[in-house]
Design an enzyme around this catalytic site. Structure first.
Site, PDB file in Angstrom:
ATOM      1  N   ASN A 108      40.348  34.090  24.538  1.00 47.54           N
ATOM      2  CA  ASN A 108      39.221  33.646  24.802  1.00 47.54           C
ATOM      3  C   ASN A 108      38.702  32.970  23.090  1.00 47.54           C
ATOM      4  O   ASN A 108      38.254  32.151  23.523  1.00 47.54           O
ATOM      5  CB  ASN A 108      39.005  35.529  24.041  1.00 47.54           C
ATOM      6  CG  ASN A 108      38.744  36.572  25.376  1.00 47.54           C
ATOM      7  OD1 ASN A 108      39.740  35.914  26.374  1.00 47.54           O
ATOM      8  ND2 ASN A 108      39.143  37.522  25.342  1.00 47.54           N
ATOM      9  N   HIS A 121      46.353  43.196  22.939  1.00 45.02           N
ATOM     10  CA  HIS A 121      45.291  42.746  23.625  1.00 45.02           C
ATOM     11  C   HIS A 121      45.904  42.824  25.066  1.00 45.02           C
ATOM     12  O   HIS A 121      46.427  41.734  24.723  1.00 45.02           O
ATOM     13  CB  HIS A 121      44.491  41.803  22.723  1.00 45.02           C
ATOM     14  CG  HIS A 121      43.276  41.032  23.987  1.00 45.02           C
ATOM     15  ND1 HIS A 121      43.169  39.759  23.970  1.00 45.02           N
ATOM     16  CD2 HIS A 121      42.198  41.733  24.366  1.00 45.02           C
ATOM     17  CE1 HIS A 121      42.022  39.471  24.939  1.00 45.02           C
ATOM     18  NE2 HIS A 121      42.142  41.079  24.872  1.00 45.02           N
ATOM     19  N   GLU A 153      48.675  39.907  23.897  1.00 46.96           N
ATOM     20  CA  GLU A 153      48.221  39.637  22.925  1.00 46.96           C
ATOM     21  C   GLU A 153      48.879  40.298  21.132  1.00 46.96           C
ATOM     22  O   GLU A 153      48.095  41.329  20.986  1.00 46.96           O
ATOM     23  CB  GLU A 153      46.996  38.581  21.889  1.00 46.96           C
ATOM     24  CG  GLU A 153      46.912  37.677  23.112  1.00 46.96           C
ATOM     25  CD  GLU A 153      45.550  36.724  23.167  1.00 46.96           C
ATOM     26  OE1 GLU A 153      45.441  36.160  23.091  1.00 46.96           O
ATOM     27  OE2 GLU A 153      44.598  37.323  22.987  1.00 46.96           O
ATOM     28  N   SER A 208      38.851  42.760  22.738  1.00 41.94           N
ATOM     29  CA  SER A 208      39.006  41.030  22.155  1.00 41.94           C
ATOM     30  C   SER A 208      38.260  40.630  22.422  1.00 41.94           C
ATOM     31  O   SER A 208      37.913  39.445  21.962  1.00 41.94           O
ATOM     32  CB  SER A 208      38.805  40.667  23.910  1.00 41.94           C
ATOM     33  OG  SER A 208      37.372  41.056  24.125  1.00 41.94           O
TER      34      SER A 208
END
Length: 328
Positions: free
Chosen positions: A215, A165, A177, A144
């Site tokens: 993120n 991800h 992702e 991540s």
């Protein structure tokens, strides 16, 4: 000459994975994320081998998958217990375990890593597997926060390396992702996209940038909430309430920080700060650093920005974390 040779080699490597449908998956890491991915893959008809360093970890992971499936069955097969039992048996038959990664990857289409967020450890893992995995096998990381390019650099299959991800809890979170580096071939990327769709997930395409999409937006948002509190411009309670009622978020930033772990948030922001020290979005927070130094990581330790009862692990001022809360 070397450039010409590299291009030919890459072209040959890319053709090896053209139109590959991922059916056999090796997942390295039997923790919460690895087990969750294994469950979803097995539930959608994929053959899965879950790998970790000890049988105890793998037994715990298998037990966790079966327990999670039983919860699914209670909702999906409430009136059909026999069909529910058959579903669990079928899914579990698709999952096997091993402590020998080098042996099991020799017959796999995808190697997906979900281990500790340590670049050297990930590089060492993939460097070893690169020597024994078939040419068509695609490698992917569930990281991540670390650059996929840096992880892939330990292998000779840069065109067959990408990021997948997932978000926690994997069986419930719909997003994946799919990350491409500058060297990832279109064929490999398409295979990862199609695999994500086959899992019943909604994939989004990402470049290999810090934090990808979610993120990259979420961590600076949480860090700015801390800085806002540090400046005395709002209490943590008022900031949480404001974002829930004003923005419609299921949790406020301080509740979310406690839920995912202050140590995790600090690890990510420290890494980004080292990569881009001049970026104000990646600046340090004295308050966050102090809490982490004191071992106050949030929900899992009983105290972070809020205090928790470890039995219930929630602040009295906050609702229980909704299923939409994601892993960083």
């Amino acid at each position: 000459m070397s450039f010409f040779t590299h291009q030919i080699t890459r072209g040959l490597s890319s053709s090896a994975v053209r139109n590959v449908v991922i059916k056999h998956v090796t997942i390295i890491g039997g923790g919460q994320m690895g087990a969750g991915i294994a469950q979803v893959a097995a539930s959608t008809g994929h053959s899965v081998v879950l790998v970790d360093t000890s049988e105890d970890i793998l037994q715990k992971a298998a037990k966790g998958i079966e327990g999670s499936l039983k919860r699914v069955v209670k909702k999906k097969f409430a009136d059909k217990p026999e069909a529910g039992a058959e579903f669990i048996q079928k899914v579990m038959q698709n999952v096997s375990t091993s402590t020998d990664a080098a042996a099991v990857v020799q017959g796999t289409d995808l190697v997906l890593e979900a281990i500790v967020e340590n670049l050297k450890v990930k590089q060492g893992l993939f460097a070893g597997l690169d020597k024994v995995a078939p040419e068509h096998t695609i490698f992917a990381s569930n990281t991540s926060s670390l650059p996929i390019t840096d992880i892939a650099s330990s292998t000779s299959r840069l065109d067959r390396f990408g990021g997948l991800h997932f978000f926690n809890p994997v069986p419930m979170m719909r997003l994946v992702e799919v990350v491409a580096t500058s060297a990832t071939s279109q064929e490999s990327f398409d295979s990862l996209l199609n695999f994500s769709k086959a899992l019943g997930k909604t994939p989004v395409s990402c470049k290999d940038t810090p934090g990808f999409i979610v993120n990259r937006l979420l961590v600076p948002y949480m860090m700015e909430a801390i800085r806002l509190h540090e400046r005395g411009h709002g209490s943590k309670e008022d900031i949480d309430i404001a974002m829930k009622l004003g923005a419609g978020y299921p949790m406020g930033p301080f509740e979310l920080l406690d839920y995912v772990g202050l140590d995790t948030a600090k690890f990510i922001i420290d890494g980004w700060c080292a990569m881009d020290p001049g970026n104000p979005l990646f600046g340090q927070s004295p308050m966050l650093n102090k809490l982490v130094a004191e071992g106050k990581f949030g929900k899992k330790t009983g105290e972070g920005f809020y205090k928790y009862k470890l039995s219930s692990a929630r602040p009295s001022t906050s609702p229980s974390p909704p299923s939409s809360c994601l892993r960083l």
